[in-house]
Design a protein around this motif. Sequence first.
Motif, PDB file in Angstrom:
ATOM      1  N   ALA A 150       0.829  -1.200   0.000  1.00  0.00           N
ATOM      2  CA  ALA A 150       0.000   0.000   0.000  1.00  0.00           C
ATOM      3  C   ALA A 150       0.867   1.255   0.000  1.00  0.00           C
ATOM      4  CB  ALA A 150      -0.928  -0.002   1.213  1.00  0.00           C
ATOM      5  N   GLY A 151       1.953   1.220   0.779  1.00  0.00           N
ATOM      6  CA  GLY A 151       2.871   2.361   0.791  1.00  0.00           C
ATOM      7  C   GLY A 151       3.523   2.583  -0.560  1.00  0.00           C
ATOM      8  N   MET A 152       3.908   1.500  -1.216  1.00  0.00           N
ATOM      9  CA  MET A 152       4.499   1.621  -2.553  1.00  0.00           C
ATOM     10  C   MET A 152       3.501   2.212  -3.547  1.00  0.00           C
ATOM     11  SD  MET A 152       6.527  -1.869  -3.226  1.00  0.00           S
ATOM     12  CE  MET A 152       8.225  -2.060  -2.829  1.00  0.00           C
ATOM     13  N   ALA A 153       2.296   1.658  -3.558  1.00  0.00           N
ATOM     14  CA  ALA A 153       1.282   2.131  -4.509  1.00  0.00           C
ATOM     15  C   ALA A 153       0.957   3.595  -4.258  1.00  0.00           C
ATOM     16  CB  ALA A 153       0.022   1.275  -4.394  1.00  0.00           C
ATOM     17  N   TRP A 154       0.806   3.956  -3.003  1.00  0.00           N
ATOM     18  CA  TRP A 154       0.468   5.340  -2.707  1.00  0.00           C
ATOM     19  C   TRP A 154       1.626   6.276  -3.064  1.00  0.00           C
ATOM     20  CZ3 TRP A 154       2.175   8.223   1.844  1.00  0.00           C
ATOM     21  CH2 TRP A 154       1.621   9.492   1.896  1.00  0.00           C
ATOM     22  N   THR A 155       2.848   5.879  -2.736  1.00  0.00           N
ATOM     23  CA  THR A 155       4.004   6.723  -3.021  1.00  0.00           C
ATOM     24  C   THR A 155       4.179   6.942  -4.517  1.00  0.00           C
ATOM     25  OG1 THR A 155       5.101   5.918  -1.052  1.00  0.00           O
ATOM     26  CG2 THR A 155       6.483   6.927  -2.689  1.00  0.00           C
ATOM     27  N   LEU A 156       4.003   5.897  -5.298  1.00  0.00           N
ATOM     28  CA  LEU A 156       4.210   6.022  -6.733  1.00  0.00           C
ATOM     29  C   LEU A 156       3.058   6.723  -7.439  1.00  0.00           C
ATOM     30  CD1 LEU A 156       5.791   2.548  -7.443  1.00  0.00           C
ATOM     31  CD2 LEU A 156       6.945   4.757  -7.322  1.00  0.00           C
ATOM     32  N   SER A 157       1.872   6.723  -6.848  1.00  0.00           N
ATOM     33  CA  SER A 157       0.740   7.362  -7.519  1.00  0.00           C
ATOM     34  C   SER A 157       0.484   8.785  -7.035  1.00  0.00           C
ATOM     35  CB  SER A 157      -0.528   6.532  -7.314  1.00  0.00           C
ATOM     36  OG  SER A 157      -0.878   6.508  -5.943  1.00  0.00           O
ATOM     37  N   ASP A 158       1.036   9.151  -5.896  1.00  0.00           N
ATOM     38  CA  ASP A 158       0.804  10.498  -5.374  1.00  0.00           C
ATOM     39  C   ASP A 158       1.642  11.502  -6.143  1.00  0.00           C
ATOM     40  OD1 ASP A 158      -0.044  12.588  -3.866  1.00  0.00           O
ATOM     41  OD2 ASP A 158       0.930  11.973  -2.009  1.00  0.00           O
ATOM     42  N   GLY A 159       1.053  12.628  -6.468  1.00  0.00           N
ATOM     43  CA  GLY A 159       1.756  13.662  -7.221  1.00  0.00           C
ATOM     44  C   GLY A 159       2.712  14.480  -6.383  1.00  0.00           C
ATOM     45  N   LYS A 160       2.512  14.493  -5.081  1.00  0.00           N
ATOM     46  CA  LYS A 160       3.349  15.307  -4.205  1.00  0.00           C
ATOM     47  C   LYS A 160       4.313  14.406  -3.431  1.00  0.00           C
ATOM     48  CE  LYS A 160      -0.064  18.866  -3.794  1.00  0.00           C
ATOM     49  NZ  LYS A 160       0.412  19.823  -4.700  1.00  0.00           N
ATOM     50  N   ILE A 161       5.572  14.481  -3.793  1.00  0.00           N
ATOM     51  CA  ILE A 161       6.580  13.609  -3.198  1.00  0.00           C
ATOM     52  C   ILE A 161       6.831  13.975  -1.742  1.00  0.00           C
ATOM     53  CG2 ILE A 161       9.006  12.931  -3.312  1.00  0.00           C
ATOM     54  CD1 ILE A 161       8.869  13.224  -6.272  1.00  0.00           C
ATOM     55  N   LEU A 162       6.830  15.249  -1.430  1.00  0.00           N
ATOM     56  CA  LEU A 162       7.130  15.655  -0.059  1.00  0.00           C
ATOM     57  C   LEU A 162       6.048  15.197   0.916  1.00  0.00           C
ATOM     58  CD1 LEU A 162       8.663  19.201  -0.578  1.00  0.00           C
ATOM     59  CD2 LEU A 162       9.822  17.050  -0.047  1.00  0.00           C
ATOM     60  N   ARG A 163       4.796  15.156   0.474  1.00  0.00           N
ATOM     61  CA  ARG A 163       3.733  14.665   1.345  1.00  0.00           C
ATOM     62  C   ARG A 163       3.957  13.182   1.666  1.00  0.00           C
ATOM     63  NH1 ARG A 163      -2.095  15.595  -0.809  1.00  0.00           N
ATOM     64  NH2 ARG A 163      -1.168  14.546  -2.585  1.00  0.00           N
ATOM     65  N   ALA A 164       4.274  12.391   0.656  1.00  0.00           N
ATOM     66  CA  ALA A 164       4.528  10.971   0.877  1.00  0.00           C
ATOM     67  C   ALA A 164       5.734  10.779   1.790  1.00  0.00           C
ATOM     68  CB  ALA A 164       4.748  10.267  -0.453  1.00  0.00           C
ATOM     69  N   PHE A 165       6.782  11.551   1.560  1.00  0.00           N
ATOM     70  CA  PHE A 165       7.980  11.482   2.381  1.00  0.00           C
ATOM     71  C   PHE A 165       7.654  11.799   3.836  1.00  0.00           C
ATOM     72  CE2 PHE A 165      11.866  13.590   4.035  1.00  0.00           C
ATOM     73  CZ  PHE A 165      12.704  12.484   4.025  1.00  0.00           C
ATOM     74  N   THR A 166       6.874  12.853   4.063  1.00  0.00           N
ATOM     75  CA  THR A 166       6.528  13.273   5.416  1.00  0.00           C
ATOM     76  C   THR A 166       5.679  12.212   6.122  1.00  0.00           C
ATOM     77  OG1 THR A 166       6.555  15.568   4.674  1.00  0.00           O
ATOM     78  CG2 THR A 166       5.473  15.121   6.765  1.00  0.00           C
ATOM     79  N   VAL A 167       4.683  11.686   5.434  1.00  0.00           N
ATOM     80  CA  VAL A 167       3.805  10.694   6.064  1.00  0.00           C
ATOM     81  C   VAL A 167       4.583   9.430   6.407  1.00  0.00           C
ATOM     82  CG1 VAL A 167       1.821   9.198   5.646  1.00  0.00           C
ATOM     83  CG2 VAL A 167       1.692  11.606   5.075  1.00  0.00           C
ATOM     84  N   LEU A 168       5.427   8.964   5.514  1.00  0.00           N
ATOM     85  CA  LEU A 168       6.192   7.759   5.800  1.00  0.00           C
ATOM     86  C   LEU A 168       7.176   7.980   6.954  1.00  0.00           C
ATOM     87  CD1 LEU A 168       6.852   6.415   2.197  1.00  0.00           C
ATOM     88  CD2 LEU A 168       5.347   5.436   3.922  1.00  0.00           C
ATOM     89  N   LEU A 169       7.786   9.166   7.025  1.00  0.00           N
ATOM     90  CA  LEU A 169       8.664   9.460   8.155  1.00  0.00           C
ATOM     91  C   LEU A 169       7.893   9.515   9.465  1.00  0.00           C
ATOM     92  CD1 LEU A 169      11.322  12.074   6.991  1.00  0.00           C
ATOM     93  CD2 LEU A 169      11.662   9.714   7.679  1.00  0.00           C
TER      94      LEU A 169
END
Length: 182
Positions: A150-169
């Motif tokens: 789910a993390g992979m799919a969301w990270t690769l499909s989300d347009g905002k990289i910094l949001r994905a980076f922040t949530v995963l951190l």
Amino acid sequence: MVIPLTGIGTSIVGIAALKYAWAKPGHLRPYAISGGWVLLGLALFFFARSLGGEIGVPVGATFICVTALAFALANIEVRPQKVRREREAVIDPAARKKVWWRGTLRVLLAGPLSGAAAFGVGTALSTKLPMEPVNAVAIGGLMVPLIWGAGMAWTLSDGKILRAFTVLLVVCAVSYPLAFLF
């Protein structure tokens, strides 16, 4: 030699009777259905009688299935394909300038950081679920691939990289202390 041939013949006639009952509904249909099933039962009996029960029943059932498949394949109807209208073009992804660091960051987010977050959540579940340790470890372990995917799919499909980076951190920062400190 006569008994296996009788089994083969009764299975073919039994399948033909069932095919007839399916194709031609009428006043003979109930007799064709019951006769077909009786003949298939007799075919199994003849196969079991000639080859023994342990080998004859599976061989007979397999032969009945193959015979039914042959009847089904003999009645394939090839229809002309419908003319399909062309679909509209796929919407292009966000028109961004291609930058090497963006792709590298996406790979790092989708792989190691999503994996680290998944392992953290799985470990936290394994240590903090109020149940038997074996069940908690099983649930935590089974959740890791689901969360990672789910993390992979969301990270690769989300347009905002910094949001994905922040949530995963944040997920890593919350799950690891919860798993090991509290």
